[in-house]
Design a protein around this motif. Structure first.
Motif, PDB file in Angstrom:
ATOM      1  N   ARG A  74     -30.813 -30.540  -3.786  1.00  0.00           N
ATOM      2  CA  ARG A  74     -31.534 -29.775  -4.805  1.00  0.00           C
ATOM      3  C   ARG A  74     -32.948 -30.325  -4.995  1.00  0.00           C
ATOM      4  NH1 ARG A  74     -29.160 -28.853 -10.764  1.00  0.00           N
ATOM      5  NH2 ARG A  74     -28.195 -27.061  -9.773  1.00  0.00           N
ATOM      6  N   ARG A  77     -35.075 -29.229  -2.083  1.00  0.00           N
ATOM      7  CA  ARG A  77     -35.449 -27.815  -2.207  1.00  0.00           C
ATOM      8  C   ARG A  77     -36.555 -27.645  -3.246  1.00  0.00           C
ATOM      9  NH1 ARG A  77     -31.251 -22.951  -2.998  1.00  0.00           N
ATOM     10  NH2 ARG A  77     -31.101 -23.253  -0.775  1.00  0.00           N
ATOM     11  N   GLN A  80     -39.836 -28.767  -1.744  1.00  0.00           N
ATOM     12  CA  GLN A  80     -40.393 -27.791  -0.811  1.00  0.00           C
ATOM     13  C   GLN A  80     -40.962 -26.581  -1.536  1.00  0.00           C
ATOM     14  OE1 GLN A  80     -37.534 -26.822   2.218  1.00  0.00           O
ATOM     15  NE2 GLN A  80     -37.512 -28.910   3.055  1.00  0.00           N
ATOM     16  N   LYS A  91     -36.663 -19.052  -1.251  1.00  0.00           N
ATOM     17  CA  LYS A  91     -36.317 -20.154  -2.154  1.00  0.00           C
ATOM     18  C   LYS A  91     -34.830 -20.218  -2.439  1.00  0.00           C
ATOM     19  CE  LYS A  91     -40.049 -19.231  -5.103  1.00  0.00           C
ATOM     20  NZ  LYS A  91     -40.604 -19.266  -6.449  1.00  0.00           N
TER      21      LYS A  91
END
Length: 100
Positions: A74, A77, A80, A91
């Protein structure tokens, strides 16, 4: 003085599955391996000799490593997304079923 892991009586035979993972538990195999090891070595030596099996059983119960992996993914992510590498619908794309 330590009490042995198993105290056998007709009552414990009837109700033993209620306080263990042997009745529909997901950690059945890990628990029985740990209990077999404790039975083989005894409680005092078994705590030392069977530590690796207890670690597996404890991880199965608490899932702490799995949660840490989830939090790391998480965080990656979110990193990014903050850098702009993932935009729009990308996403929130879930991994494919065979990517584990």
């Amino acid at each position: 003085m330590a009490v042995s892991p198993y105290f056998r009586s007709p009552f414990t035979d009837l109700t033993g599955g209620l306080v263990s993972h042997q009745l529909l538990g997901k950690c059945q195999k890990e628990e029985i391996r740990y209990m077999d090891c404790l039975e083989a070595y005894g409680l005092d030596r078994g705590k030392v000799k069977c530590q690796h099996l207890f670690g597996d059983f404890h991880e199965c119960q608490t899932m702490t490593l799995q949660f840490k992996r989830f939090m790391a993914m998480r965080k990656e992510r979110e990193r990014q997304i903050a850098e702009g590498k993932l935009k729009g619908d990308a996403k929130w794309v879930s991994p494919t079923a065979d990517s584990y």
